[in-house]
Design a protein around this motif. Structure first.
Motif, short mmCIF file in Angstrom:
data_model
loop_
_atom_site.label_atom_id
_atom_site.label_comp_id
_atom_site.label_asym_id
_atom_site.label_seq_id
_atom_site.Cartn_x
_atom_site.Cartn_y
_atom_site.Cartn_z
N PRO A 128 41.71 7.59 -33.68
CA PRO A 128 40.73 6.76 -33.02
C PRO A 128 41.06 5.28 -33.19
CG PRO A 128 39.78 7.86 -34.94
CD PRO A 128 41.15 8.41 -34.74
N ILE A 174 47.70 4.70 -27.55
CA ILE A 174 47.00 5.19 -26.36
C ILE A 174 48.00 5.49 -25.23
CG2 ILE A 174 45.48 4.41 -24.47
CD1 ILE A 174 43.90 5.14 -26.87
N PRO A 196 41.15 3.20 -21.40
CA PRO A 196 41.88 2.84 -22.63
C PRO A 196 43.30 2.35 -22.35
CG PRO A 196 40.69 4.90 -22.95
CD PRO A 196 40.58 4.56 -21.49
N GLN A 202 36.06 5.42 -26.78
CA GLN A 202 36.37 6.76 -27.31
C GLN A 202 35.12 7.50 -27.73
OE1 GLN A 202 39.42 5.93 -30.23
NE2 GLN A 202 41.01 6.35 -28.74
#
Ligand code: PEP
Ligand code: MG
Length: 759
Positions: free
Chosen positions: A201, A207, A279, A320
């Motif tokens: 995370p 990403i 993201p 997220q």
């Protein structure tokens, strides 16, 4: 020349490393070099080995149209002299040189001053960084070293770009070209599947790009995240109002403004509407802003890059929190890919679909690699140049034997790997029949094969594979996956399950071996040379409270089972053994006093530090058995970090020095009637198993995935034949020759199918 060369260098290197692709990295280099050395032209040529041409890839000074067009055949021009000699060429008047070739494509005028330095990585010349001056100019020594330093940095960026397909794209203008990545073998096997990128995370770097189906909805969730972060920043400001002076509080206003700024919001929204998910769009936008900040001259403003990074993470956390983990659709085979794939990620894919693991960090001793071996799937670890963000859904072939990843393999390569995968399957099925047969040589010598483990999940695969016990239980694994030291009772339950699971078969529990690359999250040890530092027994002897808790837990766990053997890691000195034995006896007598019917187990030591090899006689007087940890012994004998991809080629597991050390250990131990096992990865290498058998090693302990392969070696080679081969190996000078001899021997007895496994 800029006054502070080091500072300029450092800044350029930071910028180059932050560049998102090769194109930009090269452009940054040429611009900065031109300015720093005050030349008329700075350019980079890269060498295309297929086309046999040096291609102009970036320039500041020449016509930008020349990029990609100016090409010099290998052997042509001063550029070729630099690549041929692999040395800088510094000429006051380049145009007077007989091999000077004037570049007419760009209507170039005559240049005199010439300085070209080769761009070299791993001994290979990849291209040339070159500067030119209209006037006569001999470049100063510090200018030359400046260029050499930059070229070395550039080499890393080029390899990275080559690995991620950027180089091929620039050269041949074809997207989606196949390419190969090199890492470390993590778990054996070959697998084909599609990449599923997993990421921790709030880690922007990890990403991936993903296509978005509904850009409007994506934009809405991004805007909601922005609003949340603005509220969060304002709340922080209120909270700090009592403690911070007003001028510092202004910072929070600036942060709130930054979050809602056009640069950020419009940048992301624009990218979303081009098709990336929020993201991914955020990652690119933050990178762009970071570059702008890092280029600023003002050190204060430059430091604000940290704030940008932090904001990026905060927005990502919000995004997220809303987005569930995405899974690949369908029921195809999946290869988990990530910066730092953790054991927990394995559970994100149904086991039947999980085909393999590729991780940018870690090694074969990482938790996830150990688990991959237990699951029987290949893993490639430590792929330093893994272009995580570009791999989502790509077809991958991974070779866990050699630590290679093939991205978008060519149809021919794919066919070859499909054949190998089928062969593997057949080999596995064939080997499965061996599970219930004893590990005994045709001339009647029994060589017990044990399992290496550190996970309770390993117990049933280990049993199924026919392991005759556990030769190495890495007790640090349960410590690594917790957020605090496990207590005595907690540890006792874990050890009891392993001991009971295998009883009456022997189980060697190794005391806590942390440090080196195994850091407990709740017990940080920061050192310059962790592998030469506070590691293994050194830590536990310095912390008797931790050691005694573990010893008591182990002794209690073994009550009534009588299959426990206790093993000490990282022994480099006999004092460590004496102190450890005293603590073991103390734990034992304390438990007896408490009325517990504990018994003293046989205690052994690992031989994994070269000094222990030379103290084998003294050690043999103190302990009941030895186990050679070849993973560490090899790294310490050869001075090669076992986790460092850069020197992985030098980590030769059958290096003549390693083989000789093994022979010395076995002879020394046997002189005192003490058994020797091998529990490093070497024991699971079929070719090496022949040598170990031939040297007289008494037992082998390995990952369960390797067990049946090694059993087929033991059941095929007579001890006499193995002994003969080992004697030949002891005369050899190079690992290559040793491997060739052993591979040949395996082919001869019909075990050719195993040869791959040893490579
Ligand atoms: C070794 O060093 O060979 C060994 C078995 O221990 P570890 O891999 O846990 O360091
Ligand atoms: Mg070790």
């Amino acid at each position: 020349m800029a006054s502070n060369m080091l500072d300029v260098l450092r800044r350029i290197i930071l910028e180059v490393n932050a560049a998102p692709d090769l194109d930009q990295a090269l452009n940054i280099i040429v611009q900065r070099v031109k300015k720093a050395i005050q030349v008329d032209v700075a350019s980079v040529y890269l060498s295309d080995f297929q086309l046999q041409q040096h291609i102009l890839m970036a320039t500041d000074g020449f016509n930008p149209q020349a990029v990609g067009r100016v090409r010099l055949a290998f052997g042509e021009g001063l550029i070729s002299i630099v690549t041929e000699r692999a040395e800088p060429l510094n000429l006051e008047d380049g145009s007077a040189h007989p091999r000077y070739r004037r570049i007419v494509e760009t209507g170039e005028e005559r240049y005199h001053g010439f300085l070209g330095v080769p761009i070299i990585q791993h001994k290979k010349v990849l291209g040339v960084l070159v500067v030119r001056q209209r006037a006569m100019r001999k470049f100063a020594e510090n200018e030359e070293t400046f260029m050499v330093t930059l070229a070395a940095q550039l080499a890393g960026a080029i390899i990275h770009a080559e690995a991620s397909g950027g180089f091929a794209r620039l050269f041949k203008d074809v997207g989606g070209a196949p390419f190969t990545l090199k890492g470390l073998p993590g778990a054996p096997g070959v697998a084909i599947g599609r990449a599923l990128v997993v990421y921790p995370p709030a880690n922007l770097e990890a990403i991936p790009d993903r296509k978005v189906a509904d850009p409007d909805a994506e934009e809405a969730s991004f805007r909601a995240a922005i609003a949340d972060v603005q509220r969060e920043v304002r709340a922080m400001s209120r909270q700090m109002a009592d403690t911070l002076p007003p001028e510092e509080l202004v910072l929070f206003d600036a942060l709130a403004l930054m979050v809602g700024s056009d640069d950020l919001v419009e940048g992301v929204v624009g990218r979303i509407h081009v098709g990336n998910w929020a993201p991914g769009a955020l990652r690119d936008t933050i990178h762009e802003l970071l570059r702008a900040f890092e280029e600023m001259e003002d050190p204060y403003l430059r430091e604000r890059a940290t704030d940008i990074r932090d904001l990026g993470r905060r927005i990502l956390t919000r995004l997220q929190a809303e987005a569930p983990v995405q899974m690949l659709g369908g029921d195809g085979r999946v290869i988990l890919v990530g910066e730092d794939v953790a054991a927990a990620h394995l559970s994100e894919v149904p086991t039947a679909q999980l085909a393999g693991v590729v991780s940018a960090r870690g090694s074969s001793s990482s938790h996830v690699a150990i688990l991959a071996r237990a699951l029987g799937i290949p893993a490639v670890m430590g792929v330093a140049d893994l272009p995580v963000s570009r791999l989502e859904s790509q077809q991958l072939v991974i070779d866990g034997y050699r630590g290679q990843v093939f991205v978008r393999p060519t149809p021919a390569a794919l066919t070859e790997f499909q054949r190998l995968e089928r062969e593997e399957e057949q080999l596995r099925a064939g080997l499965q029949e061996l599970a219930s047969l004893p590990a005994i040589t045709p001339d009647g010598v029994r060589v017990p094969l044990y399992a290496n483990t550190g996970l309770l999940a390993d117990i049933s695969p280990s049993m199924r594979s026919g392991a005759e016990g556990v030769g190495l239980y890495r007790t640090e694994v349960p410590f690594l996956v917790r957020d605090r030291f496990p207590g005595e009772d907690e540890q006792m339950h874990i050890y009891r399950q392993v001991l009971e699971g295998f009883a009456p078969r022997p189980v060697i529990l190794r005391t806590l071996d942390i440090g080196g690359d195994k850091e407990l999250p709740y017990f940080p040890v920061r050192e310059d040379n962790p592998f030469l530092g506070w590691r293994g027994i050194r830590i536990t002897l310095d912390h008797p409270e931790i050691f005694l808790t573990q010893l008591r837990a182990i002794l209690r766990a073994s009550i009534g089972l009588y299959n426990l053997r206790l093993m000490l890691p990282m022994i480099s000195d006999v004092n460590e053994v004496d102190e450890s034995l005293a603590l073991i006896r103390r734990a034992h007598s304390e438990l007896i006093e408490d009325g517990m019917p504990v018994t003293m187990p046989p205690v052994g030591v690992m031989i994994e530090v070269p000094s222990a090899v030379y103290q084998i006689d003294a050690l043999a007087q103190r302990v009941a058995f030895f186990s050679v940890g070849t993973n560490d012994l090899t790294q310490y004998l050869l001075a090669v970090d076992r986790n460092n991809t850069r020197v992985a080629e030098l980590y030769q597991t059958l290096h003549p020095a390693v083989v000789r050390a093994l022979a010395q250990i076995v002879d020394g131990a046997h002189r005192h009637g003490k058994p020797v096992g091998v529990c490093g990865e070497l024991a699971g290498d079929p070719a090496a198993a022949i040598v170990l058998l031939g040297l007289g090693v008494d037992s082998l302990s390995m990952s369960v995935g390797s067990l049946l392969r090694v059993k087929s070696v033991v059941r095929t080679f007579t001890k006499a034949h193995a002994h003969e081969l080992a004697q030949q190996v002891l005369q050899m000078e190079k690992e290559g020759a040793i491997r060739a001899l052993l591979n040949n021997a395996m082919e001869e007895v019909g075990l050719g199918g195993l040869v791959r496994a040893g490579r």
